[in-house]
Scaffold this active site. Sequence first.
Site, PDB file in Angstrom:
ATOM      1  N   LYS A 299       3.659   6.247  -1.887  1.00 29.68           N
ATOM      2  CA  LYS A 299       2.975   7.353  -2.537  1.00 29.68           C
ATOM      3  C   LYS A 299       2.945   8.587  -1.923  1.00 29.68           C
ATOM      4  CE  LYS A 299      -1.425   8.329  -5.058  1.00 29.68           C
ATOM      5  NZ  LYS A 299      -2.766   8.005  -5.407  1.00 29.68           N
TER       6      LYS A 299
ATOM      7  N   CYS B  96       0.993   8.054  -9.251  1.00 28.71           N
ATOM      8  CA  CYS B  96      -0.143   8.556 -10.130  1.00 28.71           C
ATOM      9  C   CYS B  96      -0.389   9.988  -9.437  1.00 28.71           C
ATOM     10  CB  CYS B  96      -1.493   7.969  -9.150  1.00 28.71           C
ATOM     11  SG  CYS B  96      -3.176   8.328  -9.924  1.00 28.71           S
TER      12      CYS B  96
ATOM     13  N   GLU C 207      -0.981   1.182 -10.436  1.00 33.11           N
ATOM     14  CA  GLU C 207      -1.034   1.250  -9.100  1.00 33.11           C
ATOM     15  C   GLU C 207      -2.025   0.365  -8.495  1.00 33.11           C
ATOM     16  OE1 GLU C 207      -2.395   5.257  -6.305  1.00 33.11           O
ATOM     17  OE2 GLU C 207      -3.215   5.272  -8.607  1.00 33.11           O
TER      18      GLU C 207
END
Length: 563
Positions: free
Chosen positions: A130, A166, A43
């Site tokens: 994200k 994540c 990330e």
Amino acid sequence: MAMKIALAQINVTVGDFSRNILKIVTAAQTAYTAGASLMITPELALSGYPPEDLLLRPAFYTASYLAFNELVSRLGCFTGLHVLVGHLFRSSPIEDTNLNRQVKGCALPADIFNAVSLLINGQISGTCLKQEPHNTGGFDEKKYFKSNPQPLVFELEGVKFGVILCEDAWLPSAALLTKAAGANVLLVPNSSPYHIDKENLRINILRERAREIGMSVVYLNLVGAQDELVFDGGSFVLNAQGELVTRLPQFVEKTAIVKFDGAHAQRDEIAPCVSIETQVYAALVLGVRDYVNKNGFPEAIIGLSGGVDSALVLAIASDALGADRVRAIMMPSRYTTEISISDATEIARRAGVRYNEISITPMFEAFRVSLASEFLGLSDDATEENIQARIRGTLLMAISNKFGSIVLSTGNKSEIAVGYCTLYGDMAGGFSVLKDIAKTLVYRLCRYRNTATTFATRNIIPERILMRAPSAELRENQSDQDSLPPYEVLDAIMQMYVEEGRSLSEIIAAGYIRDDVQQVAHLIKINEYKRRQAPIGIRVTHRAFGRDWRYPITSHFNEERYL
């Protein structure tokens, strides 16, 4: 024939776009040479993580945009290799026409996303944004990033890969959306910082995701340190049943190749589980190495006392930087015992570091003379003790200034919690190695370091240091336990109160003496002003005195009233 996927567990630096590009390209070369079809990077691998308020600077996004375009071009030479790159993404991109004028003058973008893009043959094939910016544990990504609920799904060699980032993997929704979009393997690039038992927590949560969606999961994590955070790597692969089939070692850079038979992950190397002491010591070594090296310090300086804390810091610094880049200074006073001087000399000899002694007695006496009329008729107390600590801090900082070195402070979490430390004295320094290490853990780490077979030099810390009662040696016959509960008690109360957030009533109900609980809680409260002025230090628990701990200094709230 099995499909090969490369896991680029790399160590990048916030804002060092050129170096980060080189890291990614080097890993891609390894993947390409090994015949991989796909490579995953962590990330925000391009910008480094977390960039924090750099995201509020227009020039930072401009640099990221230019670096991303350069990276797309440079990866184009690896024909057929698909690369997932973590980077910043803006909803309305900067135009390439008249680049110099438009890029240099661009305003701060309104919509920035934490993104990962799929690159192939010099082109961008797709981008995942994200879905849930990380907003817990001291992180506040929602301050910077917008969210987007759309997963990225792409097909490669007959397998449909879904990508989420994540934090998105910690709740079922993102993974289920990805499955609904047709994915049959889940890829999860991460920059997940270490704390004790974090590795097991990640595996257990991703095991739930794998079983819920019935897909293999590839979890790729960043390695390296950024200020107080340490990223431990420990990347892994789970099969559709949630079984661990691959795990990379923690705290080391590695580009590893894993194999898939269609959508099914094949078994490969599984790095062994290691003890808490092994993990924490490795985290501290990595934290010191990256902080010192990434910030350009030539060497580290440690005030060596002959006690256990400075002994551990010396061992960590030597392992992180090499003995030739560590300097130890012993600063005895009239209260320093010969045993302490002897033990300090011995550990410096065993570690092979440069060692000097500077007596503070003349300076301490000069202070006493200068203050004699002001303190006339008053007995000695903590004032004189603190003067000694501040003399030592001044000497260390003077040497630091003269040679451009960094002072590593040696206070531990137990002392910092209850204020058993001196502002501008033993708290002076640029980096606090043991800031999140309780005193009882300090002893465990010392014993681990002395016995671990992975180090060329064992028994680096003299046994006598570990057997003596801890003392600041600022007055005659002083012991830490003169004014504090035993460290076994103090640390247990601190853990429950600070790290677990338990009430005073719960701690007392767990069997601890009411007076001890009240004393520790009171000391933690009234010493917040000291902690705010302490140097940053390495985080190894999920609740450290730093980004995780945000209590007001000025507060009249008295928790004891609610016992």
